[in-house]
Design a protein around this motif. Sequence first.
Motif, PDB file in Angstrom:
ATOM      1  N   CYS A   8      17.370 -19.722 -31.256  1.00 61.05           N
ATOM      2  CA  CYS A   8      17.194 -21.025 -30.200  1.00 61.05           C
ATOM      3  C   CYS A   8      16.003 -20.360 -29.565  1.00 61.05           C
ATOM      4  N   TYR A   9      15.780 -19.489 -29.266  1.00 61.58           N
ATOM      5  CA  TYR A   9      14.519 -18.965 -28.684  1.00 61.58           C
ATOM      6  C   TYR A   9      13.144 -19.549 -29.440  1.00 61.58           C
ATOM      7  N   ARG A  10      13.217 -19.322 -30.606  1.00 61.48           N
ATOM      8  CA  ARG A  10      12.002 -19.597 -31.602  1.00 61.48           C
ATOM      9  C   ARG A  10      11.722 -21.158 -31.396  1.00 61.48           C
ATOM     10  N   ALA A  11      12.838 -21.683 -31.393  1.00 59.78           N
ATOM     11  CA  ALA A  11      13.096 -23.431 -31.382  1.00 59.78           C
ATOM     12  C   ALA A  11      12.499 -23.816 -30.239  1.00 59.78           C
ATOM     13  N   LEU A  12      13.014 -23.019 -29.059  1.00 58.24           N
ATOM     14  CA  LEU A  12      12.225 -23.271 -27.663  1.00 58.24           C
ATOM     15  C   LEU A  12      10.930 -23.368 -27.716  1.00 58.24           C
ATOM     16  N   ARG A  13      10.324 -22.091 -28.060  1.00 53.35           N
ATOM     17  CA  ARG A  13       8.773 -21.790 -27.824  1.00 53.35           C
ATOM     18  C   ARG A  13       8.070 -22.977 -28.509  1.00 53.35           C
ATOM     19  N   VAL A  27      18.192 -21.810 -17.770  1.00 47.03           N
ATOM     20  CA  VAL A  27      17.013 -20.896 -17.299  1.00 47.03           C
ATOM     21  C   VAL A  27      17.476 -19.867 -15.846  1.00 47.03           C
ATOM     22  N   ARG A  28      17.758 -19.024 -16.107  1.00 48.30           N
ATOM     23  CA  ARG A  28      18.683 -18.283 -15.001  1.00 48.30           C
ATOM     24  C   ARG A  28      17.370 -18.332 -13.592  1.00 48.30           C
ATOM     25  N   SER A  29      16.228 -18.098 -13.920  1.00 47.38           N
ATOM     26  CA  SER A  29      15.315 -18.161 -12.610  1.00 47.38           C
ATOM     27  C   SER A  29      15.235 -19.285 -11.741  1.00 47.38           C
ATOM     28  N   THR A  30      15.644 -20.435 -12.526  1.00 52.23           N
ATOM     29  CA  THR A  30      15.469 -21.931 -11.995  1.00 52.23           C
ATOM     30  C   THR A  30      16.991 -22.453 -11.674  1.00 52.23           C
ATOM     31  N   GLY A  31      17.852 -22.043 -12.384  1.00 46.51           N
ATOM     32  CA  GLY A  31      19.215 -22.416 -12.389  1.00 46.51           C
ATOM     33  C   GLY A  31      19.277 -23.983 -12.905  1.00 46.51           C
ATOM     34  N   SER A  44      10.508 -16.905 -19.958  1.00 46.15           N
ATOM     35  CA  SER A  44      10.987 -15.646 -20.872  1.00 46.15           C
ATOM     36  C   SER A  44      12.143 -15.589 -21.491  1.00 46.15           C
ATOM     37  N   ARG A  45      12.218 -14.698 -22.432  1.00 44.53           N
ATOM     38  CA  ARG A  45      13.542 -14.430 -23.337  1.00 44.53           C
ATOM     39  C   ARG A  45      14.503 -14.082 -22.647  1.00 44.53           C
ATOM     40  N   ALA A  46      14.258 -13.066 -21.556  1.00 48.14           N
ATOM     41  CA  ALA A  46      15.228 -12.670 -20.778  1.00 48.14           C
ATOM     42  C   ALA A  46      15.842 -13.665 -19.433  1.00 48.14           C
ATOM     43  N   SER A  47      15.276 -14.477 -19.367  1.00 50.24           N
ATOM     44  CA  SER A  47      15.480 -15.640 -18.462  1.00 50.24           C
ATOM     45  C   SER A  47      16.424 -16.526 -19.086  1.00 50.24           C
ATOM     46  N   CYS A  48      16.717 -16.794 -20.216  1.00 54.56           N
ATOM     47  CA  CYS A  48      17.160 -17.930 -21.196  1.00 54.56           C
ATOM     48  C   CYS A  48      18.905 -17.740 -21.541  1.00 54.56           C
ATOM     49  N   ARG A  49      19.509 -18.475 -21.278  1.00 54.18           N
ATOM     50  CA  ARG A  49      21.030 -18.417 -21.930  1.00 54.18           C
ATOM     51  C   ARG A  49      21.241 -19.784 -22.489  1.00 54.18           C
TER      52      ARG A  49
END
Length: 519
Positions: A8-13, A27-31, A44-49
């Motif tokens: 999913c992250y590769r598709a997002l990038r 995105v956790r940082s923005t809600g 960033s990858r860490a911010s994604c669900r």
Amino acid sequence: MELDDDACYRALRTRDARFDGRFFTGVRSTGIYCRPVCPARTPSRASCRFFVTAAAAQEAGFRPCLRCRPEASPGTPAWLGTSATVSRALRLIAEGALDEADAPDLAARLGVGERHLRRLFLQHVGASPLAVAQTRRLLFAKKLLDETALSMTEVALSAGFASVRRFNDAIRATYARTPRELRVTAARRGGRAAQAAGASRTSRTSPASDCAPEIALRLPFRPPLDWDALAGFLGARAIPGVEAAEAGVYRRTVRTAGGHGVVEVRPRPGEACLLARLWLPGTEGLIHAVERLRRVFDLGADPDAIAAQLGADPRLAPWVAARPGVRVPGAWDGFELAVRAILGQQVSVRAATQLAGRLVERHGEPLALRADLTGGAGGLRFVFPAPEALAAADLAGLGVPRARAAAISALASAVARAEVALDASRGLDETVRALSRLPGIGEWTAQYIAMRALGEPDAFPATDLGLRRALGGASGAELLAMAEVWRPWRAYAALLLWTVDAPGARPAEREVSNGALAG
């Protein structure tokens, strides 16, 4: 349904459009949650669900992105996950099953317990049935704010909200803005550019009445879509006076809670969407009308998954390559399609069309249409008769065998008395059994009704002469055995075989082959 977070992250990038609608990124940082094609800076990858559905993202506390507009995605395929019960429930929710009822009522219609249904939804969709219904209303309301000039009251009622107050509260809680602020934001970002392309409410006179305004909306889909085959199939079977398909445009009359209306659909060149124009007696329930149009053109299909499954069979591979983006044409009204299927038994497509036109001339409801606007409505003059009307009608003189007229009367009576439900409340096998118990409806007719009226992707009329000839004269049993590897997309295999000329078939043979499917 499990998601591969790394994929999913590769598709997002890469903003891979092939994954649009298949998952959403919170995105956790923005809600905020977004589509994979969002033009915003990649988090960033860490911010994604990652979530399977928009409803799951909203239930987790994320709000929709105003840039990529999740309401404009092609939609999550209706058969997402592995649960047939969930797939049927999603179709019922899209038809408005939870607009005036609650989760226990939905579970009862499906024949399961409420707790079990909720557990299945959490497993396959990531959200409860009520959350799915609420997200559906919210996203459709946002679409109307962006693409139309409807008033706030009209938007609220069109999207299925019980009151304007509830609509306002839901929008503020989800977007942290008022509906008017959202409309202003959309206009600044070009969301109202749709008006320049005709996708807005206008003051043009309606072909359905003297005062109903036009409402136009984009209907996104996941490409490819074989419009020519889809429009050709519907056009060949268009009921005179009720439907018309010409010059790449499909039109038909409709019955809504407020009266009669007219809808029109055409492709938008270069865009992965169709343009729908609707003239309705009122805006309440517009969300249901749009969903019906999406079903007619099977816009929730996943063409990549279907092509991968069917194309793996060497017998179907040439058809899959010749017709990418096959769709199963649906039906605006299940009862109308069922009657048409009965009329099509053992006669050609043209003959069935003539019979349907004759039935409508005698028993249909005259469309509320000014005489000087008849041409503007494409010759549409009638609304197909309701089940109650046909149940009480004398069908003698239509030119159909007495047994077939009796079958139509029996079907109409069963539907009018709610003894047969032409919706997604029951599975394929149960639906076919219920229909087959009616006089004059056999396996072929029941499977065909399930395929087109109920949107069952695995329905398959194995006794159809056209299908058997397309595969070298196979028997019904042999065809069923061949079709095992096509599951769960056997309905799409049938459309491919009906749409593409059988290799080596002479023109006369093709005419007989097509004539075997008149519904």
